[in-house]
Design a protein around this motif. Sequence first.
Motif, PDB file in Angstrom:
ATOM      1  N   ALA A  78       0.828  -1.209   0.000  1.00 44.01           N
ATOM      2  CA  ALA A  78       0.000   0.000   0.000  1.00 44.01           C
ATOM      3  C   ALA A  78       0.859   1.255   0.000  1.00 44.01           C
ATOM      4  CB  ALA A  78      -0.932   0.001   1.214  1.00 44.01           C
ATOM      5  N   GLY A  79       2.158   1.094   0.124  1.00 46.23           N
ATOM      6  CA  GLY A  79       3.072   2.232   0.129  1.00 46.23           C
ATOM      7  C   GLY A  79       3.413   2.639   1.539  1.00 46.23           C
ATOM      8  N   LEU A  80       4.632   3.088   1.736  1.00 45.79           N
ATOM      9  CA  LEU A  80       5.044   3.552   3.054  1.00 45.79           C
ATOM     10  C   LEU A  80       4.405   4.897   3.336  1.00 45.79           C
ATOM     11  CD1 LEU A  80       8.794   2.512   3.000  1.00 45.79           C
ATOM     12  CD2 LEU A  80       6.863   1.322   4.019  1.00 45.79           C
ATOM     13  N   ALA A  81       4.106   5.142   4.586  1.00 46.77           N
ATOM     14  CA  ALA A  81       3.374   6.347   4.981  1.00 46.77           C
ATOM     15  C   ALA A  81       4.272   7.575   5.037  1.00 46.77           C
ATOM     16  CB  ALA A  81       2.684   6.119   6.318  1.00 46.77           C
ATOM     17  N   ASN A  82       4.832   7.964   3.886  1.00 43.75           N
ATOM     18  CA  ASN A  82       5.564   9.231   3.844  1.00 43.75           C
ATOM     19  C   ASN A  82       4.552  10.347   4.086  1.00 43.75           C
ATOM     20  OD1 ASN A  82       7.869   7.809   3.223  1.00 43.75           O
ATOM     21  ND2 ASN A  82       7.661   8.121   1.024  1.00 43.75           N
ATOM     22  N   SER A  83       3.610  10.458   3.210  1.00 47.46           N
ATOM     23  CA  SER A  83       2.467  11.331   3.437  1.00 47.46           C
ATOM     24  C   SER A  83       1.211  10.473   3.588  1.00 47.46           C
ATOM     25  CB  SER A  83       2.275  12.290   2.270  1.00 47.46           C
ATOM     26  OG  SER A  83       3.369  13.160   2.167  1.00 47.46           O
ATOM     27  N   PHE A  84       1.086   9.504   2.691  1.00 44.08           N
ATOM     28  CA  PHE A  84      -0.067   8.613   2.704  1.00 44.08           C
ATOM     29  C   PHE A  84       0.414   7.190   2.465  1.00 44.08           C
ATOM     30  CE2 PHE A  84      -1.384  12.721   0.957  1.00 44.08           C
ATOM     31  CZ  PHE A  84      -2.278  13.090   1.942  1.00 44.08           C
ATOM     32  N   GLY A  85      -0.270   6.216   3.056  1.00 47.98           N
ATOM     33  CA  GLY A  85       0.080   4.819   2.880  1.00 47.98           C
ATOM     34  C   GLY A  85       0.052   4.072   4.195  1.00 47.98           C
ATOM     35  N   TYR A  86       0.743   2.923   4.245  1.00 54.70           N
ATOM     36  CA  TYR A  86       0.764   2.050   5.416  1.00 54.70           C
ATOM     37  C   TYR A  86       1.952   2.405   6.308  1.00 54.70           C
ATOM     38  CZ  TYR A  86       1.728  -2.060   8.239  1.00 54.70           C
ATOM     39  OH  TYR A  86       1.995  -2.895   9.285  1.00 54.70           O
ATOM     40  N   GLY A  87       1.709   2.377   7.620  1.00 56.25           N
ATOM     41  CA  GLY A  87       2.794   2.607   8.564  1.00 56.25           C
ATOM     42  C   GLY A  87       2.634   1.746   9.801  1.00 56.25           C
ATOM     43  N   PRO A 109     -10.566  11.456  -4.528  1.00 52.47           N
ATOM     44  CA  PRO A 109     -11.090  10.177  -5.027  1.00 52.47           C
ATOM     45  C   PRO A 109     -10.174   9.474  -6.028  1.00 52.47           C
ATOM     46  CG  PRO A 109     -12.841  11.797  -4.936  1.00 52.47           C
ATOM     47  CD  PRO A 109     -11.553  12.529  -4.644  1.00 52.47           C
ATOM     48  N   LEU A 110      -9.426  10.230  -6.854  1.00 51.47           N
ATOM     49  CA  LEU A 110      -8.507   9.591  -7.800  1.00 51.47           C
ATOM     50  C   LEU A 110      -7.356   8.909  -7.078  1.00 51.47           C
ATOM     51  CD1 LEU A 110      -8.402  12.295 -10.627  1.00 51.47           C
ATOM     52  CD2 LEU A 110      -9.674  10.132 -10.601  1.00 51.47           C
ATOM     53  N   SER A 111      -6.875   9.523  -6.019  1.00 53.55           N
ATOM     54  CA  SER A 111      -5.811   8.926  -5.213  1.00 53.55           C
ATOM     55  C   SER A 111      -6.309   7.646  -4.543  1.00 53.55           C
ATOM     56  CB  SER A 111      -5.330   9.918  -4.153  1.00 53.55           C
ATOM     57  OG  SER A 111      -4.395   9.316  -3.303  1.00 53.55           O
ATOM     58  N   ILE A 112      -7.534   7.680  -4.027  1.00 52.37           N
ATOM     59  CA  ILE A 112      -8.118   6.500  -3.390  1.00 52.37           C
ATOM     60  C   ILE A 112      -8.272   5.374  -4.402  1.00 52.37           C
ATOM     61  CG2 ILE A 112     -10.224   5.590  -2.328  1.00 52.37           C
ATOM     62  CD1 ILE A 112     -10.460   8.384  -0.976  1.00 52.37           C
ATOM     63  N   ALA A 113      -8.721   5.701  -5.611  1.00 45.66           N
ATOM     64  CA  ALA A 113      -8.887   4.685  -6.649  1.00 45.66           C
ATOM     65  C   ALA A 113      -7.563   3.997  -6.955  1.00 45.66           C
ATOM     66  CB  ALA A 113      -9.468   5.314  -7.916  1.00 45.66           C
ATOM     67  N   GLU A 114      -6.490   4.771  -7.028  1.00 45.98           N
ATOM     68  CA  GLU A 114      -5.177   4.206  -7.313  1.00 45.98           C
ATOM     69  C   GLU A 114      -4.668   3.354  -6.148  1.00 45.98           C
ATOM     70  OE1 GLU A 114      -2.089   3.053  -9.462  1.00 45.98           O
ATOM     71  OE2 GLU A 114      -3.738   4.256 -10.227  1.00 45.98           O
ATOM     72  N   ARG A 115      -4.788   3.856  -4.920  1.00 51.10           N
ATOM     73  CA  ARG A 115      -4.302   3.130  -3.732  1.00 51.10           C
ATOM     74  C   ARG A 115      -5.094   1.865  -3.462  1.00 51.10           C
ATOM     75  NH1 ARG A 115       0.423   4.607  -0.905  1.00 51.10           N
ATOM     76  NH2 ARG A 115       0.692   6.817  -1.233  1.00 51.10           N
ATOM     77  N   SER A 116      -6.384   1.874  -3.770  1.00 48.36           N
ATOM     78  CA  SER A 116      -7.228   0.727  -3.422  1.00 48.36           C
ATOM     79  C   SER A 116      -6.765  -0.564  -4.085  1.00 48.36           C
ATOM     80  CB  SER A 116      -8.688   1.012  -3.768  1.00 48.36           C
ATOM     81  OG  SER A 116      -8.858   1.126  -5.167  1.00 48.36           O
ATOM     82  N   LYS A 117      -6.046  -0.456  -5.191  1.00 45.44           N
ATOM     83  CA  LYS A 117      -5.559  -1.642  -5.893  1.00 45.44           C
ATOM     84  C   LYS A 117      -4.559  -2.424  -5.043  1.00 45.44           C
ATOM     85  CE  LYS A 117      -6.169   0.705 -10.272  1.00 45.44           C
ATOM     86  NZ  LYS A 117      -5.483   1.440 -11.331  1.00 45.44           N
ATOM     87  N   THR A 118      -3.827  -1.730  -4.173  1.00 43.96           N
ATOM     88  CA  THR A 118      -2.828  -2.401  -3.337  1.00 43.96           C
ATOM     89  C   THR A 118      -3.319  -2.626  -1.913  1.00 43.96           C
ATOM     90  OG1 THR A 118      -1.813  -0.282  -2.762  1.00 43.96           O
ATOM     91  CG2 THR A 118      -0.897  -1.457  -4.658  1.00 43.96           C
ATOM     92  N   ILE A 119      -4.502  -2.132  -1.594  1.00 41.02           N
ATOM     93  CA  ILE A 119      -5.004  -2.227  -0.231  1.00 41.02           C
ATOM     94  C   ILE A 119      -6.025  -3.349  -0.067  1.00 41.02           C
ATOM     95  CG2 ILE A 119      -6.407  -1.007   1.499  1.00 41.02           C
ATOM     96  CD1 ILE A 119      -5.031   1.576   0.503  1.00 41.02           C
ATOM     97  N   THR A 124     -12.764  -2.339  -6.095  1.00 37.85           N
ATOM     98  CA  THR A 124     -14.012  -1.640  -6.398  1.00 37.85           C
ATOM     99  C   THR A 124     -14.850  -1.470  -5.151  1.00 37.85           C
ATOM    100  OG1 THR A 124     -13.976  -2.554  -8.633  1.00 37.85           O
ATOM    101  CG2 THR A 124     -16.083  -1.680  -7.847  1.00 37.85           C
ATOM    102  N   GLU A 125     -14.982  -2.526  -4.359  1.00 35.22           N
ATOM    103  CA  GLU A 125     -15.733  -2.451  -3.101  1.00 35.22           C
ATOM    104  C   GLU A 125     -15.085  -1.468  -2.145  1.00 35.22           C
ATOM    105  OE1 GLU A 125     -18.376  -3.244   0.161  1.00 35.22           O
ATOM    106  OE2 GLU A 125     -18.561  -3.308  -2.014  1.00 35.22           O
ATOM    107  N   PHE A 126     -13.758  -1.512  -2.071  1.00 38.06           N
ATOM    108  CA  PHE A 126     -13.038  -0.611  -1.170  1.00 38.06           C
ATOM    109  C   PHE A 126     -13.315   0.848  -1.529  1.00 38.06           C
ATOM    110  CE2 PHE A 126      -9.381   1.749   0.393  1.00 38.06           C
ATOM    111  CZ  PHE A 126      -9.326   1.296   1.700  1.00 38.06           C
ATOM    112  N   ARG A 127     -13.248   1.185  -2.823  1.00 34.22           N
ATOM    113  CA  ARG A 127     -13.538   2.558  -3.264  1.00 34.22           C
ATOM    114  C   ARG A 127     -14.974   2.940  -2.934  1.00 34.22           C
ATOM    115  NH1 ARG A 127     -10.917   0.830  -7.807  1.00 34.22           N
ATOM    116  NH2 ARG A 127     -12.832   0.807  -9.017  1.00 34.22           N
ATOM    117  N   GLN A 128     -15.909   2.017  -3.152  1.00 36.14           N
ATOM    118  CA  GLN A 128     -17.313   2.303  -2.875  1.00 36.14           C
ATOM    119  C   GLN A 128     -17.548   2.524  -1.381  1.00 36.14           C
ATOM    120  OE1 GLN A 128     -19.365  -1.015  -4.622  1.00 36.14           O
ATOM    121  NE2 GLN A 128     -19.362  -0.132  -6.667  1.00 36.14           N
TER     122      GLN A 128
END
Length: 136
Positions: A78-87, A109-119, A124-128
Amino acid sequence: MVVASPTQIHGEKLLAIELPVIDLSGERSMVSNLIVKACEEYGFFKVRNHGVPHDIIARMENESSNFFAKTFDEKQKAGLANSFGYGCKNIGFNGDTGEVEYLLFNTNPLSIAERSKTISNDPTEFRQVLTPFILL
């Protein structure tokens, strides 16, 4: 939103504690004082009368539990939490040490759509689930 980790940390069971509950519909200065006290004594608190519908909360808790039940390696995708992500950080100073895991999001919402793929296993459910939560 804070959810308890479903896994044991370093083989230790987590003890459940009763957190303070703060009613946000109360008088503003009283609510502020209760929040300060809860933060000083516990570091966390629950809120009541916040305006977030219960079905959104239930869906978010389910998605959160699914994410935090993943392995460490899966969560790091999900990415390291530099600004956003998992920590994951060690906390505590006076013998009350432990670890806290968190997931930070940009409310775009565009950032959430991109991140949801790794979370999520179901992006699709996660974004909804997440989109109405951040738009409240």
